[in-house]
Scaffold this motif. Structure first.
Motif, PDB file in Angstrom:
ATOM      1  N   ILE A 191       1.048  -1.262  -0.043  1.00  0.00           N
ATOM      2  CA  ILE A 191       0.120  -0.028  -0.073  1.00  0.00           C
ATOM      3  C   ILE A 191       1.030   1.318   0.120  1.00  0.00           C
ATOM      4  O   ILE A 191       1.639   1.432   0.980  1.00  0.00           O
ATOM      5  CB  ILE A 191      -0.741   0.195   1.378  1.00  0.00           C
ATOM      6  N   TRP A 192       0.955   1.855  -1.203  1.00  0.00           N
ATOM      7  CA  TRP A 192       1.774   3.173  -1.176  1.00  0.00           C
ATOM      8  C   TRP A 192       1.257   4.281  -0.594  1.00  0.00           C
ATOM      9  O   TRP A 192      -0.008   4.497  -0.545  1.00  0.00           O
ATOM     10  CB  TRP A 192       2.108   3.408  -2.749  1.00  0.00           C
ATOM     11  N   GLY A 193       2.108   4.975   0.046  1.00  0.00           N
ATOM     12  CA  GLY A 193       1.666   6.428   0.715  1.00  0.00           C
ATOM     13  C   GLY A 193       2.232   7.559   0.198  1.00  0.00           C
ATOM     14  O   GLY A 193       3.190   7.859  -0.123  1.00  0.00           O
ATOM     15  N   TYR A 194       1.349   8.614  -0.132  1.00  0.00           N
ATOM     16  CA  TYR A 194       1.690   9.753  -0.624  1.00  0.00           C
ATOM     17  C   TYR A 194       1.203  10.853   0.106  1.00  0.00           C
ATOM     18  O   TYR A 194      -0.108  10.913   0.653  1.00  0.00           O
ATOM     19  CB  TYR A 194       1.449  10.089  -2.183  1.00  0.00           C
ATOM     20  N   PHE A 254       5.542   3.165   2.021  1.00  0.00           N
ATOM     21  CA  PHE A 254       4.635   2.037   1.460  1.00  0.00           C
ATOM     22  C   PHE A 254       4.823   1.416   2.949  1.00  0.00           C
ATOM     23  O   PHE A 254       5.464   1.165   3.622  1.00  0.00           O
ATOM     24  CB  PHE A 254       5.243   1.244   0.368  1.00  0.00           C
ATOM     25  N   THR A 255       3.521   0.721   2.803  1.00  0.00           N
ATOM     26  CA  THR A 255       3.297  -0.467   3.826  1.00  0.00           C
ATOM     27  C   THR A 255       3.225  -1.968   3.461  1.00  0.00           C
ATOM     28  O   THR A 255       2.190  -2.030   2.486  1.00  0.00           O
ATOM     29  CB  THR A 255       1.724  -0.333   4.629  1.00  0.00           C
ATOM     30  N   PRO A 256       4.079  -2.866   3.686  1.00  0.00           N
ATOM     31  CA  PRO A 256       3.671  -4.313   2.953  1.00  0.00           C
ATOM     32  C   PRO A 256       2.549  -5.037   3.219  1.00  0.00           C
ATOM     33  O   PRO A 256       2.362  -4.873   4.527  1.00  0.00           O
ATOM     34  CB  PRO A 256       5.225  -4.765   3.262  1.00  0.00           C
ATOM     35  N   THR A 257       2.025  -5.662   2.358  1.00  0.00           N
ATOM     36  CA  THR A 257       0.833  -6.515   2.786  1.00  0.00           C
ATOM     37  C   THR A 257       1.685  -8.099   2.690  1.00  0.00           C
ATOM     38  O   THR A 257       2.693  -8.238   1.908  1.00  0.00           O
ATOM     39  CB  THR A 257      -0.405  -6.631   1.784  1.00  0.00           C
TER      40      THR A 257
END
Length: 366
Positions: free
Chosen positions: A185-188, A205-208
């Motif tokens: 999940i990319w974060g901007y 980013f947060t890995p899943t």
């Protein structure tokens, strides 16, 4: 509509349902507007629109004046985003503008609460596009585009990035981009006063879980928790949220024990009261998993509700929390459910609405 009581004019409230579809031919109807009877759950047609190809996902502006659609083309670089004006008094839907997305299959778009920005996700290419919006609902040419090429462990489904949704944080200062192809999940960060508003967040980013295929994403009404439905993993991941950062809390299956594989989880929404989360499963299940939400944000399975159709791609809950409507592109039906606020359970009401290829639904009260 006006209602006059003792000489005072009162505006009657109407609840409208907006439906998009895979029409595969822009000469046929693609977007539909229905009125929802909030007592019986009946849907009555208000208007429809031709001239737009495969408006497979719709979103509304914060003020409800505009409907935005992303149109899948299945042709390289031919995907587009379009805007339409909805007039609840005239009950009319009018085309305003369109812009190319730079991809063939835009699958999700979201509008900023200030009405000035639109963000689109292209699934096939794994890219994201940012567009300014004029005051009159005109979408301007995209000013930013980000390409995500990273894949993951499943060579058939995850050969490259596949952005499946674009979701603002509750304060609209961040954007989260579930990438089915990369298991991330990319974060901007999003800064509205900048010419190019998107910049990589401090936590990029947060890995899943590997092979999970993150798809859609939503926040709890209290802003403290976030939830991601994983298409390939058949699960919802729960996160603590704070200022652009996601920290994992829980991962729970959306499917019952009788379904062990071939997961096709699709959409996720939370009731306005924040007490229940709903997650749709396609494939062999064709149901909605219902979860209660604890004070710490974690989920507990309550039950499963058949959606009474094939391939529940998207669904939505109205602002009152009384109704949940599901769109089934394979069976070509939209189905209305009444929601029990105490138990979270769903009960079908009214007749199924037959609409070829119906794939997306939004509800708004005017």
């Amino acid at each position: 509509m006006l209602v006059i009581v003792a000489g005072v004019k009162l505006c009657a409230q109407n609840t409208y349902v907006f439906l998009g579809s895979f029409n595969h031919d822009k000469e046929t109807e693609g977007i539909y507007v229905y009125e929802l009877d909030t007592v019986k759950g009946k849907l009555s047609k208000v208007t429809s629109l031709r001239g737009v190809l495969n408006p497979s996902f719709l979103t509304l502006s914060q003020d409800g004046k505009y409907v935005f659609a992303c149109t899948e083309s299945k042709t390289k670089n031919a995907g587009s985003v379009s805007s339409f004006r909805f007039d609840p008094e005239k009950k009319s839907l009018t085309f305003i503008s369109s812009q190319k997305t730079g991809g063939e299959n835009p699958v999700y778009l979201t509008a900023h609460k200030n009405g000035n920005w639109l963000i689109n996700g292209n699934y096939t290419e794994g890219s994201v596009s940012v567009y300014p919006i004029s005051e009159n609902g005109v979408i301007q040419p995209r000013i930013q585009s980000f390409q995500f090429s990273e894949g993951s462990v499943n060579p058939d489904r995850q050969d490259r990035g596949h952005i499946h949704s674009t979701v603002f944080s509750p304060d609209f200062k961040y954007v989260f981009l579930p990438d089915l192809g990369a298991d991330k999940i990319w974060g901007y960060q999003f800064e509205t006063d900048k010419k190019e508003p998107l910049t990589e967040a401090e936590k990029p980013f947060t890995p899943t879980s590997l092979g999970s295929g993150p798809r859609h994403f939503t926040f709890h009404p209290n802003g403290k928790y976030a939830y991601c439905i994983e298409e390939m993993g058949g699960a919802v991941s729960v996160y603590q949220y704070d200022n652009g950062k996601l920290e994992p809390l829980q991962r729970i299956n959306t499917h019952s024990d009788q379904f062990k594989d071939n997961f096709e989880s699709s959409d996720v929404h939370i009731s306005p009261d924040g007490h229940y989360l709903y997650a749709s499963n396609r494939g062999n299940e064709n149901n909605i998993a219902i979860f209660s939400i604890s004070d710490d944000g974690t989920l507990k399975t309550v039950g499963y509700q058949s959606t009474k159709g094939k391939h529940p791609r998207t669904f939505t809950i109205d602002s009152s929390g009384k109704f949940l409507i599901v769109a089934h592109p394979v069976s070509g039906t939209a189905v209305v459910f009444k929601r029990n606020a105490e138990t979270g359970l769903l009960k079908k009401i009214g007749r199924k609405l037959k609409l070829n290829g119906v794939s997306t639904v939004q509800i708004r009260k005017y």
